[in-house]
Design an enzyme around this catalytic site. Structure first.
Site, short mmCIF file in Angstrom:
data_model
loop_
_atom_site.label_atom_id
_atom_site.label_comp_id
_atom_site.label_asym_id
_atom_site.label_seq_id
_atom_site.Cartn_x
_atom_site.Cartn_y
_atom_site.Cartn_z
N SER A 72 0.81 -1.22 0.00
CA SER A 72 0.00 0.00 0.00
C SER A 72 0.85 1.27 0.00
O SER A 72 0.34 2.32 -0.36
CB SER A 72 -0.95 -0.01 1.19
OG SER A 72 -0.24 0.14 2.38
N LYS B 172 0.51 4.15 6.86
CA LYS B 172 -0.12 5.01 5.85
C LYS B 172 0.41 6.44 5.99
O LYS B 172 1.06 6.78 6.96
CB LYS B 172 -1.64 5.03 6.05
CG LYS B 172 -2.31 3.68 5.88
CD LYS B 172 -2.60 3.35 4.44
CE LYS B 172 -3.32 2.04 4.31
NZ LYS B 172 -2.42 0.89 4.30
#
EC number: 3.4.21.-
Lengths: 166, 121
Positions: free
Chosen positions: A40, A83
């Site tokens: 990600s 993230k």
């Protein structure tokens, strides 16, 4: 003889507890080495890169827009996610994917942050589960250790256009 | 004179040695096992702070029970927060809904929504 063995055992247990507690404090309040897995955050962090994370800025509320953070996953408290912070509380956020024709916005509520992976096509993030409470953030990643070819501070987001305009 | 200096040095050494043992052990204990906290506000009346603003209850927070994130309905939890009416909401997976016992006088899930049960401790 027995007393000696007992004394040694107690000393060993004592030292184990002491160093375990020191390690806990260091990992909880100062920082540690973390291995990231998953696609990600590509291309900033590749699969199974080793990075250094610090936990001090979380305690002093120093998380900024654009920082890469480690947070507890909102759907599974036993796993962590990695993230980039796109918006802090009160920010206006683009919630649509780049391919969508219509733009949709939302505001980050009080005490929350909006997290997105750098790999927008292959990332489960706030676009999927919404804004995340600030209390879930564990630490901030700022330095990459492995692989050596990419040793150093992390790069800026390749998706700069997703930050709010101010 | 030399003897008193040696005594001071020995005392300082013992102090720092004890300091480096006691502080990490205490911090870890407070983080992982239990800690004491004071309850403020009327939101949990009548269970906590039944006396109103005159008294504030002191409670023990059991961190050890939260190590596997097992929360039951009816538990009173404390959580990290930095600061939707008369409608039904679905509590998402991995989240819990917290409410004060004193309706209308409570800053709880009615104002900030469901919380992820990781922030509860």
């Amino acid at each position: 003889m027995l007393r000696g063995v007992l004394g040694k055992t107690f000393r060993l247990v004592g030292y184990t507890i002491q160093y375990g507690c020191i390690a806990h404090c260091a990992f909880e309040y100062v920082g540690g080495v973390v291995m990231c897995s998953g696609p990600s955050m590509e291309p900033t962090i590749q699969n199974s890169d080793i990075v250094f994370a610090e936990n001090l800025s979380r305690h002093f509320y120093g998380i900024q827009r654009g920082d890469i953070v480690i947070a507890k996953s909102p759907s599974d408290p036993k796993s962590n996610i990695c993230k980039r912070v796109i918006g802090l509380e009160g920010d206006k956020i683009l919630t649509n994917s780049p391919s969508d024709f219509f733009k949709s916005h939302s505001y980050v509520p009080t005490g929350h942050v909006w997290l997105e992976g750098d790999n927008l096509q292959n990332s489960t993030d706030s676009r999927y589960y919404g804004p995340i409470p600030y209390g879930l953030i564990r630490g901030r990643i700022f330095f990459k250790i492995w692989p050596l070819s990419d040793f150093g501070f992390l790069r800026d987001s390749p998706n700069g256009h997703r930050f709010s305009d101010d | 004179m030399a003897q008193s200096q040696g005594w001071v040095r020995r005392y300082a050494k013992a102090f720092f040695k004890g300091f480096f043992v006691a502080v990490p052990v205490a911090v870890t204990f407070l983080d992982r096992v239990a800690c004491v906290a004071r309850v403020e506000g009327a939101s949990m009346q009548p269970s906590l702070n039944p006396g109103g603003s005159q008294s504030s209850d002191v409670v023990l927070l059991n961190h050890w029970k939260m190590r596997n994130f097992e929360v039951q309905r009816g538990d009173i939890v404390s959580l990290v927060t930095i600061g939707h009416k008369n409608r039904y909401v679905k509590v998402p997976r991995g989240h819990i809904w917290v409410e004060g016992d004193h309706h209308g006088h409570s800053f709880d899930s009615n104002s900030f929504g469901p919380v992820s049960h990781v922030v509860a401790c």
